[in-house]
Design an enzyme around this catalytic site. Structure first.
Site, PDB file in Angstrom:
ATOM      1  N   GLU A  62     -56.163   3.225  21.488  1.00  0.00           N
ATOM      2  CA  GLU A  62     -55.935   1.770  21.484  1.00  0.00           C
ATOM      3  C   GLU A  62     -55.652   1.383  20.050  1.00  0.00           C
ATOM      4  O   GLU A  62     -56.581   1.200  19.256  1.00  0.00           O
ATOM      5  CB  GLU A  62     -57.175   1.044  22.032  1.00  0.00           C
ATOM      6  CG  GLU A  62     -57.454   1.300  23.501  1.00  0.00           C
ATOM      7  CD  GLU A  62     -56.553   0.477  24.428  1.00  0.00           C
ATOM      8  OE1 GLU A  62     -55.941  -0.506  23.967  1.00  0.00           O
ATOM      9  OE2 GLU A  62     -56.464   0.832  25.612  1.00  0.00           O
ATOM     10  N   CYS A  73     -56.349  -7.522  17.353  1.00  0.00           N
ATOM     11  CA  CYS A  73     -55.228  -6.575  17.485  1.00  0.00           C
ATOM     12  C   CYS A  73     -54.045  -7.178  18.227  1.00  0.00           C
ATOM     13  O   CYS A  73     -52.911  -6.792  17.996  1.00  0.00           O
ATOM     14  CB  CYS A  73     -55.697  -5.310  18.185  1.00  0.00           C
ATOM     15  SG  CYS A  73     -56.458  -5.638  19.778  1.00  0.00           S
TER      16      CYS A  73
END
Ligand code: NAD
Length: 458
Positions: free
Chosen positions: A211, A245
């Site tokens: 991720e 993010c």
């Protein structure tokens, strides 16, 4: 430390081999235990994260703890269905037989977390691993020290280390862990460290979920609803002081509405009361990141804001201009409260520029036009995103969350998380009552012609 890590890994391997973690009842019991443990420690978790970077209870609950609870609740509700054997049809060449898929836990899992949503990014992958029937070593980020130690406390007080252990530490501890063989590594963090993890995993052919991050664009079309678009974007960008993010890293605004859109962004920033005193803003995580970010702000590029205070690790919400994609502020993921604005005239040209950049974790398009939306969704590759919304897609656990290309490998939350820690074993179960003998020698013309026909039937 090395011996300590080895002992834990050995004990987890031994436990997994007993099959104890595989029963559905065991998994549900562990999920319930984790939920109760987090619930019992919520207050301490709020205090810890406030000490680390002044994150409020409201934001910690809505962007971290609630997401972990959602994942736990969904897993408890659906685990029987997710873990059940799935029957599929059998092709003609194998008849008479049964075909089915048996989900099995991958085994001993390593979860490595990032700092920006420390509870969510540590516990949500762990929930997925528990649901799938794996053992877990969790290495939270070392940067928010107080959250790291409360995560360790919650886990160590409620689980045996042979099943679920937390190893705290930074590069050296993570490197020791990565030297070991795991059956699954789930990593959240930067692409640079993602490559280190991927290389280490390759040594043991360990499957990974990575991720990662990247520069997520927000495309603002000329026909967008300016007020609501600006409001949603300001929230999404300055949530967690931009240390998200999937925050819109930068906006590319159609030239015809650029000035009015910037005015509206400023109006929304001012209306948002982004301040430490009301718990609606957070600190930059450390001085290293503070220095990195403030270097991106200068008199020439600042459109709005631009003030900062090192002792408080405070950077005010800032809008900067970027002439094009090669501007300094466009080189690296910003990961802070600085919003570059670029302009475009032709959507085709913009899309062809964006296609040349690394595939981002998210992309957002603000438009009322079906054609614009379809063009962006069909032509650009990115992890996930939104139409007339930003960041919120992560809160729907029906949507697998993850990147593509430079922004990551694999996805999770909800059933996608279960799948990330599961191997799907494909089984053909044949009756012994009958044998058609077609595949065996001698290969006559009759058999060959018949086989050609049979192999067409799926
Ligand atoms: P990072 O890569 O610096 O650190 C992540 C983890 O890796 C930490 O636990 C750290 O201890 C460990 N680590 C750091 N250097 C290492 C090394 N040399 N060897 C082995 N392990 C090492 O990332 P970060 O600063 O914690 O997080 C920011 C990045 O993470 C941003 O790029 C952001 O976009 C990304 N991110 C992605 C997601 C997502 O869900 N895709 C979520 C949050 C953050």
């Amino acid at each position: 430390m090395n011996q300590h890590i080895n002992d834990i890994i050995e004990s987890q391997r031994a436990l997994f081999l007993t099959n104890a973690t595989k029963s559905i009842d065991f998994r549900i019991e562990q999920l319930r235990k984790l939920r109760s443990a987090i619930q019992a420690n919520e207050k301490a978790m709020y205090e810890a994260i406030d000490k680390d970077f002044k994150k409020s209870e409201f934001d910690t609950y809505t962007t971290e703890i609630a997401i972990v609870y959602q994942d736990i609740d969904a897993a408890i509700k659906h685990i029987k269905e997710w873990a059940s054997i799935k029957k599929v049809s059998t092709n003609a060449a194998n008849l008479p037989a049964k075909s089915y898929i048996v989900p099995e836990p991958l085994g001993n899992a390593l979860v490595i977390g990032a700092w920006n949503y420390p509870y969510q990014l540590s516990f949500a992958p762990a929930v997925a691993a528990i649901a799938a029937g794996c053992t877990i070593i969790l290495k939270p980020s070392e940067l928010p020290t107080n959250t790291s130690s409360i995560i360790k406390k919650i886990v160590s007080e409620n689980f045996s280390t042979e099943y679920f252990a937390v190893i705290e530490g930074g590069v050296s501890e993570t490197s020791l862990l990565l030297n070991q063989k795991f059956d699954k590594i789930f990593f959240t963090g930067s692409a640079t460290v993602g490559k280190i993890v991927y290389r280490a995993a390759a040594e043991h052919l360990t499957p990974v979920t990575l991720e990662l991050g990247g520069k997520c664009p927000g495309i603002i079309a000329t026909d967008c609803k300016i007020d609501i678009s600006a409001k949603r974007l300001v929230w999404a960008k300055f949530l967690n002081a931009g240390q998200t993010c999937i925050a819109p890293d930068y906006l590319v605004v159609h030239k015809s509405i650029k000035d009015v859109f910037i005015k509206q962004l400023i109006k929304e920033i001012e209306a948002s009361s982004l301040s430490f005193s009301n718990g609606n803003y957070v600190q930059i995580i450390n001085e290293h990141h503070f220095d990195r970010l403030t270097k991106l702000i200068n008199k020439e590029n600042t459109i709005y804001g631009g003030n900062f205070n090192k002792s408080e690790r405070y950077i005010e919400p800032t809008i900067v201009s970027a002439k094009d994609f090669d501007a300094e502020v466009m080189k690296e993921e910003i990961f802070g409260p600085i919003l570059p604005i670029l302009e475009y005239e032709s959507l085709e040209e913009l899309i062809s520029k964006l296609k040349k950049l690394p595939k981002p974790l998210a992309c957002y398009v603000f438009t009322e036009s079906n054609d614009t939306k379809t063009k962006v969704l069909n032509e650009l590759s990115f992890g996930g995103g939104g139409v007339n919304e930003a960041v919120m897609h992560i809160s729907n656990i029906q949507l697998p969350f993850g990147g593509v290309g430079a922004s990551g490998i694999g996805s999770y939350h909800g059933e996608a998380g279960f799948k990330a820690f599961t191997h799907y074993k494909s089984i053909l179960e044949k009756t012994t009552l009958l044998e058609l003998n077609l595949k065996y020698h001698p290969h006559t013309d009759f058999k060959f012609n018949l086989i050609k026909k049979i192999m067409k039937w799926q």
